[in-house]
Scaffold this motif. Structure first.
Motif, PDB file in Angstrom:
ATOM      1  N   MET A   1       0.833  -1.199   0.000  1.00 20.64           N
ATOM      2  CA  MET A   1       0.000   0.000   0.000  1.00 20.64           C
ATOM      3  C   MET A   1       0.870   1.252   0.000  1.00 20.64           C
ATOM      4  SD  MET A   1      -3.067  -0.619   2.733  1.00 20.64           S
ATOM      5  CE  MET A   1      -4.379  -1.779   2.412  1.00 20.64           C
TER       6      MET A   1
ATOM      7  N   GLN B   1      -2.661   3.542   3.351  1.00 16.98           N
ATOM      8  CA  GLN B   1      -2.480   3.083   4.729  1.00 16.98           C
ATOM      9  C   GLN B   1      -3.219   3.999   5.711  1.00 16.98           C
ATOM     10  OE1 GLN B   1       1.960   3.070   4.402  1.00 16.98           O
ATOM     11  NE2 GLN B   1       1.774   1.162   5.543  1.00 16.98           N
TER      12      GLN B   1
ATOM     13  N   THR C   1       1.685  -3.242   6.455  1.00 16.96           N
ATOM     14  CA  THR C   1       1.322  -2.883   5.070  1.00 16.96           C
ATOM     15  C   THR C   1       2.326  -1.930   4.428  1.00 16.96           C
ATOM     16  OG1 THR C   1      -0.075  -1.077   5.916  1.00 16.96           O
ATOM     17  CG2 THR C   1      -1.148  -3.197   5.519  1.00 16.96           C
TER      18      THR C   1
ATOM     19  N   SER D   1       5.946  -0.338   2.806  1.00 19.34           N
ATOM     20  CA  SER D   1       6.761  -0.726   1.652  1.00 19.34           C
ATOM     21  C   SER D   1       8.258  -0.689   1.954  1.00 19.34           C
ATOM     22  CB  SER D   1       6.477   0.221   0.475  1.00 19.34           C
ATOM     23  OG  SER D   1       6.776   1.570   0.837  1.00 19.34           O
TER      24      SER D   1
END
Length: 260
Positions: A1, A6, A52, A54
């Motif tokens: 996400m 998020q 979630t 990156s």
């Protein structure tokens, strides 16, 4: 996400959580649950954003562990108070003005849901950090977190022991850390947010982490923390608390003056 997805997810979960808290309040006439839900909600947001994100695995794991543990400790501490004591004086005072107008109470709970999303901003910065190796910034972040959470827990325990003694009813707590600051728990709560600033060093959106200490200071100092708490203390402890105000620093610990 991406970070904005998020943030939207955090807010939606917070809306559901605070709606549940509002229903609990409606049944039991105790709005103190809003603080419990906020604490668990911000801690849960750290875990959700870490899961979630990156960025690299290491900063995300640190975020989940530290942010989640912070929220769990604070939430359990507040839950112990809410379930075992009458409604907090701050909310009891609001109830004298709002009565049982559940539209106003619902709005207040949903405002706290927005605040959960606001305080999740530093977590977005940490979860996007691509730095995958241990470094001095991460170690410093852990050290700040440990010192601050320990300090806040000690201050909370000192206040709880003071309040548990019937002989102290109507008196301001001057025990332990409370001799050097009128709000040592708030001081460590604010300081703890710098841990996420350190964990976000190297993140492309690292600047977002600074919203934690900046926004928390504003809320504690001018909006919902110290002003409400001290107004309630003056109502319930009167001149004793006024003397305490004149002798003891408000937030940043320092040696007290002679009381007069």
């Amino acid at each position: 996400m991406n970070p904005w997805q998020q943030l939207l997810l955090v807010w939606l979960v917070a809306v559901v959580a605070q709606t549940s808290g509002w229903l609990w309040q409606r049944k039991r006439t105790n709005a103190g649950i809003v603080d419990v839900v906020w604490s668990f909600g911000v801690g849960g947001a750290a875990v959700l954003v870490a899961a979630t994100g990156s960025g690299a695995v290491l900063p995300r794991v640190l975020l989940a562990v530290l942010g989640g543990a912070w929220g769990l400790r604070l939430g359990l501490h507040l839950w112990h108070r809410v379930r075992g004591e009458p409604e907090d004086g701050r909310y009891a005072q609001l109830r004298t003005r709002w009565g049982n107008d559940q539209r106003k109470w619902f709005a207040m709970f949903q405002f706290q849901a927005l605040l959960i999303a606001l305080f999740a901003l530093p977590f977005l910065a940490v979860a996007a950090n691509p730095v995958a190796q241990w470094n001095p910034w991460f170690i410093a972040g852990i050290a700040v977190w440990l010192a601050c959470v320990a300090g806040e827990a000690i201050a909370d325990a000192q206040l709880a022991r003071f309040r548990a003694d019937p002989a102290n009813k109507g008196k301001a707590c001057r025990a332990g850390m409370w001799r050097y600051s009128r709000h040592p728990n708030y001081f460590f709560e604010w300081l703890h947010w710098f841990a996420y600033v350190l964990l976000a060093v190297g993140s492309p959106i690292g600047w977002l982490a600074w919203t934690g200490p900046l926004v928390m200071y504003a809320f504690l100092r001018w909006i919902s923390g110290i002003p409400f708490t001290e107004a309630q203390a003056l109502r319930t402890r009167g001149q004793d608390y006024a003397r305490y105000q004149r002798s003891t620093p408000m937030l940043f610990p320092w040696f007290p003056k002679e009381e007069r």
